[in-house]
Write a protein that holds these residues in place. Structure first.
Motif, short mmCIF file in Angstrom:
data_model
loop_
_atom_site.label_atom_id
_atom_site.label_comp_id
_atom_site.label_asym_id
_atom_site.label_seq_id
_atom_site.Cartn_x
_atom_site.Cartn_y
_atom_site.Cartn_z
N ALA A 104 -9.10 5.35 3.01
CA ALA A 104 -9.71 4.09 2.56
C ALA A 104 -9.77 4.03 1.04
N LEU A 105 -10.30 5.09 0.42
CA LEU A 105 -10.49 5.09 -1.03
C LEU A 105 -9.17 4.93 -1.78
N THR A 106 -8.19 5.77 -1.50
CA THR A 106 -6.95 5.74 -2.27
C THR A 106 -6.22 4.41 -2.12
N PRO A 107 -6.00 3.91 -0.90
CA PRO A 107 -5.34 2.60 -0.80
C PRO A 107 -6.12 1.47 -1.47
N LEU A 108 -7.44 1.46 -1.35
CA LEU A 108 -8.21 0.37 -1.94
C LEU A 108 -7.98 0.27 -3.45
N GLY A 109 -7.94 1.41 -4.14
CA GLY A 109 -7.70 1.38 -5.57
C GLY A 109 -6.35 0.81 -5.92
N VAL A 110 -5.33 1.15 -5.12
CA VAL A 110 -3.97 0.68 -5.38
C VAL A 110 -3.82 -0.78 -4.97
N LEU A 111 -4.29 -1.11 -3.77
CA LEU A 111 -4.19 -2.49 -3.27
C LEU A 111 -4.91 -3.46 -4.19
N ALA A 112 -6.06 -3.06 -4.70
CA ALA A 112 -6.82 -3.94 -5.59
C ALA A 112 -6.02 -4.28 -6.83
N GLY A 113 -5.39 -3.28 -7.45
CA GLY A 113 -4.61 -3.53 -8.65
C GLY A 113 -3.42 -4.43 -8.38
N ALA A 114 -2.71 -4.18 -7.28
CA ALA A 114 -1.53 -4.99 -6.96
C ALA A 114 -1.90 -6.43 -6.63
#
Length: 469
Positions: free
Chosen positions: A119-129
């Motif tokens: 959850a943590l790692t994808p959220l950081g990346v998805l948010a930026g994109a």
């Protein structure tokens, strides 16, 4: 899903990209904030999925989700400021023009997520994109597909009618490989260095740019003037939380000889009561337990000894109590490679300088930590690492404004913070002519009427600039 599904998802995301990128930053911020609110409301379900798929305790899963929400919120709030057009000086050659650097979204971003922090790692990346104006096809790890689906389902509930903006691609390596070849405008990968190389090779076929957050092999250095108790507490957390399955977790400990006895005693006190299955969860995959066992057996077979634990620490499949080894040569796999399990290798060094040298000696360059009463950010300049914590461990990962990523075998590019938004955009240079003079500055240099005075002025200006003595 398998390879044939991937082009369909990318096409759907491509169709949605036009409308999503046309939204104002405020409108995208509102949608991302609604997503965060829905994730918070769905906390119990998401935490249960994380625990079931990864084996981590509820407290760790709660922490993971909350930190991920912090990254999502920060990115949604700051994207407009980061992406704002920037004026630059045009110079003498184009003085009649206005010069602007504009950030544009890329289009469709493929995101390949990890299983350790699903959850943590994808959220950081998805948010930026997403905040930068892209749509996303997200492939969660095949070990944690249910958590990945939960993130996408929450987005859809929060933003009805947003089909194609965040598409989820559950599947194995075949689906990930096809995503790299499916015509996305960038791939963001988080995972092992070995798989990262494969992703990069696949993307090279179509010149698809990549951001790779690969494995780490992070060191913690305990200097002569360190707070030994604080350092031992941090080492225990940094090395053994989530069973050591943290890319920027502590794998190597270099402690100055002057405080080595006190530190070892404090570390043993910290770890004596710690048990797998109670204080941290199981190893997520059988393959990871095999790596831990291989590194331990090799180290012991070449002269390493146990400070904490032993072969009896492998209590059940996936259940491994803390292991600390000493006397391990620097060329053994337990030191040179990422173990990604509940194992730390401790070495006594002369001083901080030797600790820095050994910390920098491995191919990975993700994170590092230093404990010292006198050290400040200056010590970070000496460490070959993308992130450094002084008198703490992993603190950079919880600060949403800081970029996350490494160098060397740990990959390249950054997620989180301002750099994590810019990573999913491209710079477009724009000039706007304000005065209608005859010809441009460059063409006037070639004109007989303009050539002599302008050329002389430019040459005179450059001749007057002398470098340092």
């Amino acid at each position: 899903m398998t390879a044939p599904h991937v082009p369909l998802l990318v096409a759907r995301a491509r169709k949605a990209a036009e409308a999503w990128s046309a939204l104002t930053f405020r409108e995208r911020e509102r949608r991302l904030r609604r997503w965060g609110a829905e994730l918070a409301r769905s906390r119990a379900d998401i935490v249960a999925r994380i625990c079931r798929e990864t084996g981590k305790p509820t407290g760790d899963a709660d922490l993971e989700l909350v930190v991920g929400l912090e990254h999502l919120s920060w990115t949604a709030r700051h994207a407009e400021r980061v992406m704002r057009p920037r004026r630059v000086a045009p110079g003498l050659l184009a003085a009649e023009h206005r010069a602007i650097v504009v950030r544009r979204p890329l289009g469709v971003v493929g995101v390949i997520g990890p299983w350790n922090y699903p959850a943590l790692t994808p959220l950081g990346v998805l948010a930026g994109a997403l905040a930068a104006g892209n749509t996303v096809v997200f492939k969660p790890s095949e070990y944690t597909p249910d958590t990945g689906r939960a993130l996408a389902e929450a987005f859809e509930r929060a933003n009805p009618g947003s089909a194609g903006v965040l598409e989820v691609l559950p599947g194995a390596g075949e689906a990930g490989a096809e995503l790299c070849r499916a015509g996305t405008d960038k791939i963001a990968f988080t995972g092992s260095t070995r798989t990262g190389r494969s992703v990069m090779a696949a993307c090279a076929e179509s010149l698809t740019p990549v951001v790779l957050e690969c494995g780490g092999n992070d060191a913690l250095i305990v200097a002569e003037d360190a707070d030994v108790e604080a350092a031992a507490h941090a080492a225990a957390w940094g090395a053994f939380s989530h069973a050591g399955q943290t890319c920027a977790g502590v794998e190597r400990i270099y402690v100055a000889e002057a405080v080595s006895k006190a530190f070892v005693s404090a570390l043993i006190r910290e770890l004596n009561p710690v048990r797998a299955g109670e204080h941290y969860g199981r190893l997520t995959t059988p393959a990871q337990e095999a790596v831990v066992r291989q590194h331990v057996e090799d180290a012991v077979g070449h002269g390493g000894t146990f400070l904490v634990g032993g072969m009896g620490s492998f209590r059940a499949p996936g259940v491994v109590d803390p292991l600390v080894l000493t006397g391990v040569a620097e060329d053994r796999p337990a030191v040179r490679e990422e173990t990604f399990g509940p194992l730390a290798v401790l070495r006594v060094v002369r001083d901080l300088d030797e600790g820095v040298r050994l910390s920098n000696s491995v191919p990975q360059a993700l994170g590092a930590a230093v404990f010292s009463a006198s050290a400040d950010e200056g010590v970070a300049a000496r460490l070959r690492a993308g992130m450094v914590s002084v008198n703490g461990v992993l603190t950079f990962g919880g600060i949403a404004a800081l970029p996350f990523g490494g160098n060397g075998a740990s990959g390249f590019g950054r997620v989180h913070g301002e750099e994590g938004i810019r990573e999913f955009s491209s710079a477009q240079s724009v000039t706007v002519r304000r005065l209608c003079l005859t010809g441009s500055g460059v063409t006037r240099l070639r004109s007989p009427w303009w050539k002599r005075p302008l050329l002389r002025a430019l040459l005179r200006r450059h001749r007057s600039r002398r470098g340092p003595a």
